[in-house]
Design a protein around this motif. Structure first.
Motif, PDB file in Angstrom:
ATOM      1  N   ALA A  76      -4.881  -2.712 -12.100  1.00  0.00           N
ATOM      2  CA  ALA A  76      -5.837  -3.205 -13.486  1.00  0.00           C
ATOM      3  C   ALA A  76      -6.743  -4.123 -13.150  1.00  0.00           C
ATOM      4  CB  ALA A  76      -4.477  -3.745 -13.841  1.00  0.00           C
ATOM      5  N   LYS A  77      -7.721  -4.397 -14.155  1.00  0.00           N
ATOM      6  CA  LYS A  77      -8.945  -5.923 -13.603  1.00  0.00           C
ATOM      7  C   LYS A  77      -7.063  -7.792 -13.665  1.00  0.00           C
ATOM      8  CE  LYS A  77     -11.944  -4.129 -17.517  1.00  0.00           C
ATOM      9  NZ  LYS A  77     -12.341  -4.147 -18.533  1.00  0.00           N
ATOM     10  N   GLY A  78      -8.347  -8.827 -12.818  1.00  0.00           N
ATOM     11  CA  GLY A  78      -7.958  -9.559 -13.109  1.00  0.00           C
ATOM     12  C   GLY A  78      -7.810 -10.147 -13.703  1.00  0.00           C
ATOM     13  N   ILE A 127     -17.770 -13.919  -9.710  1.00  0.00           N
ATOM     14  CA  ILE A 127     -16.754 -13.742 -10.767  1.00  0.00           C
ATOM     15  C   ILE A 127     -16.027 -12.323 -11.360  1.00  0.00           C
ATOM     16  CG2 ILE A 127     -15.214 -15.178 -12.332  1.00  0.00           C
ATOM     17  CD1 ILE A 127     -17.392 -17.858 -11.477  1.00  0.00           C
ATOM     18  N   ALA A 128     -17.318 -12.228 -12.187  1.00  0.00           N
ATOM     19  CA  ALA A 128     -17.102 -10.376 -12.358  1.00  0.00           C
ATOM     20  C   ALA A 128     -16.711  -9.591 -11.226  1.00  0.00           C
ATOM     21  CB  ALA A 128     -17.946 -10.452 -12.790  1.00  0.00           C
ATOM     22  N   GLN A 129     -17.167  -9.790 -10.401  1.00  0.00           N
ATOM     23  CA  GLN A 129     -16.898  -8.571  -9.718  1.00  0.00           C
ATOM     24  C   GLN A 129     -15.562  -8.839  -8.597  1.00  0.00           C
ATOM     25  OE1 GLN A 129     -20.326  -8.659  -6.324  1.00  0.00           O
ATOM     26  NE2 GLN A 129     -21.217  -8.296  -7.840  1.00  0.00           N
ATOM     27  N   HIS A 130     -15.241  -9.755  -8.639  1.00  0.00           N
ATOM     28  CA  HIS A 130     -13.156  -9.934  -8.447  1.00  0.00           C
ATOM     29  C   HIS A 130     -12.393  -9.707  -9.029  1.00  0.00           C
ATOM     30  CE1 HIS A 130     -13.972 -11.901  -4.069  1.00  0.00           C
ATOM     31  NE2 HIS A 130     -15.174 -12.987  -4.927  1.00  0.00           N
ATOM     32  N   LEU A 131     -12.851 -10.305 -10.508  1.00  0.00           N
ATOM     33  CA  LEU A 131     -11.856  -9.899 -11.151  1.00  0.00           C
ATOM     34  C   LEU A 131     -12.090  -7.928 -11.816  1.00  0.00           C
ATOM     35  CD1 LEU A 131     -13.364 -12.159 -13.885  1.00  0.00           C
ATOM     36  CD2 LEU A 131     -11.191 -12.141 -13.228  1.00  0.00           C
ATOM     37  N   ALA A 132     -13.425  -7.767 -11.261  1.00  0.00           N
ATOM     38  CA  ALA A 132     -13.091  -6.098 -11.898  1.00  0.00           C
ATOM     39  C   ALA A 132     -12.498  -5.186 -11.103  1.00  0.00           C
ATOM     40  CB  ALA A 132     -14.630  -5.722 -11.483  1.00  0.00           C
ATOM     41  N   ALA A 133     -12.279  -5.949  -9.406  1.00  0.00           N
ATOM     42  CA  ALA A 133     -11.081  -5.277  -8.506  1.00  0.00           C
ATOM     43  C   ALA A 133      -9.882  -6.198  -8.556  1.00  0.00           C
ATOM     44  CB  ALA A 133     -12.290  -6.659  -7.230  1.00  0.00           C
ATOM     45  N   GLY A 134      -9.709  -6.043  -9.781  1.00  0.00           N
ATOM     46  CA  GLY A 134      -8.760  -6.876  -9.605  1.00  0.00           C
ATOM     47  C   GLY A 134      -7.747  -8.201  -9.117  1.00  0.00           C
ATOM     48  N   ARG A 135      -8.713  -9.068  -8.677  1.00  0.00           N
ATOM     49  CA  ARG A 135      -8.067 -10.526  -8.377  1.00  0.00           C
ATOM     50  C   ARG A 135      -8.190 -11.217  -9.613  1.00  0.00           C
ATOM     51  NH1 ARG A 135      -9.918  -8.150  -3.442  1.00  0.00           N
ATOM     52  NH2 ARG A 135     -12.643  -8.499  -4.186  1.00  0.00           N
TER      53      ARG A 135
END
Lengths: 234, 234
Positions: A3-5, A85-93
């Motif tokens: 899931a997305k973060g 920031i988007a990359q962390h969110l995309a990785a579920g964080r």
């Protein structure tokens, strides 16, 4: 597929770490990633306010959204700066973005919000703004009853500042920096100088309150404010 | 002879108990006496927000500073209503006065402050104001960059509201109550209705967001706000 973060825009208040909200504290201590605005050559103010609450195992993501750029140039830079920031969110964080004061009140978080809130679940947590902290630190009740309050950024043209100051009951003039002399002169012209109170870095350890006419214009920081409290009393 | 007590004016934020600051929580849990505004027939809003943090052994002191009185009458009543707080302070007991939102921002605490702060050591703790909480609850960035922001109490005359709305970038119109229809009509006349967002009791369990033209004017509470966010985007 994970899931997305979630994205949290969290107001950290004006400077005193005790002026974070209970909710801000809970979120800061619950996420794996903490992001904050940080000019390349300076310590991040938002980080300095909140870092005493970090867990010690969190990933930190500084970003830099410079001001006073041409709109096209700014868009390009801002798009790029929010990408980590988007990359962390995309990785579920989950990511907390720390915001000085309040996130939606003259804050750079809005540029993060407009870029990411449609793609990622986003929650914003309001904070204590310098607009409230400065009058409190000055010890002066600010607005009463049916007062009109006007918030004015100091970079506005002198004519605009004058017109606005003539038609309000109380005012806060923000972002003083190199615009201090212009503002001080206007306040004298309008007979408002005796009511105007100057404060730098309210609630921080470096807080300074200086009589208006004793301020050194060469040393006025961006985070200085002039407060013109309402005259009404009861 | 015992030392005098200290007076604390503590902002408890807009409604969600998690939006108290860490400092507000510490002070509320450290004093023997807690005072709050409470109309005779209604529960105190400030108490409702913060009572989950009371220790259970504290003395509670409700007071009532009614609004919209003749100044002379108000002075007489206010002097009398703050007397029980003064008695606790004189007896050496520290007193926290709970304040909805922020103490110096359109709050009744200012009438306590002007009466007691010269006699008793006083500390004021800023809080999250509805001015910040409403835009956040509406999910809309409020002010950018060099925007002018004007805060307008709805009881002001229509001409004054119109003039102010024509000369600002962003606005908050507070204390709507029975003035809602007047404000809504002005917003339509000025072409601002499509940008205006209505919210009641932001961050409380009873929070309601209603499209402007679907609001029932007969049911608008005092704690309702119309937010007109800045148009600027980047």
């Amino acid at each position: 597929m994970s899931a997305k973060g979630r994205l949290y825009g969290v107001g950290v208040g004006p400077g005193d770490p005790e002026l974070l909200t209970i909710k801000a504290l809970r979120l800061i201590q619950s996420v794996p990633v903490i992001a904050y605005q940080s000019a390349t050559d300076k310590e991040s103010i938002a980080r300095a306010i909140a870092s005493c609450y970090f867990t010690g195992t969190q990933i930190e993501v500084p970003f830099h959204l410079p001001r006073a750029l041409e709109p096209e140039k700014a868009k390009e830079i801002y798009d790029k700066e929010v990408e980590p920031i988007a990359q962390h969110l995309a990785a579920g964080r989950d990511v907390v973005v720390l915001c000085e004061g309040d996130p939606f009140f003259y804050g750079s978080f809005m540029y993060v919000f407009t870029r990411l809130s449609e793609q990622y679940q986003t929650e914003v947590v309001p904070g204590v703004s310098s607009l409230m902290a400065c009058p409190v630190s000055l010890g002066v009740p600010f607005t009463y009853y049916n007062d009109i309050l006007t918030v004015l950024p100091a970079p506005l043209p002198a004519e605009e500042l004058t017109t606005q100051l003539l038609t309000t009951d109380a005012a806060a003039i923000m972002k003083l920096g190199r615009h201090f002399t212009k503002v001080r002169d206007i306040l004298h012209q309008l007979g408002l100088a005796s009511r105007a109170l100057y404060i730098e870095r309210a609630t921080m350890a470096q807080q300074r309150i200086v009589p208006l006419d004793e301020v050194n214009p060469a040393e006025v920081p961006y985070f200085a404010m002039i407060v013109i409290p309402s005259k009404n009393r009861l």
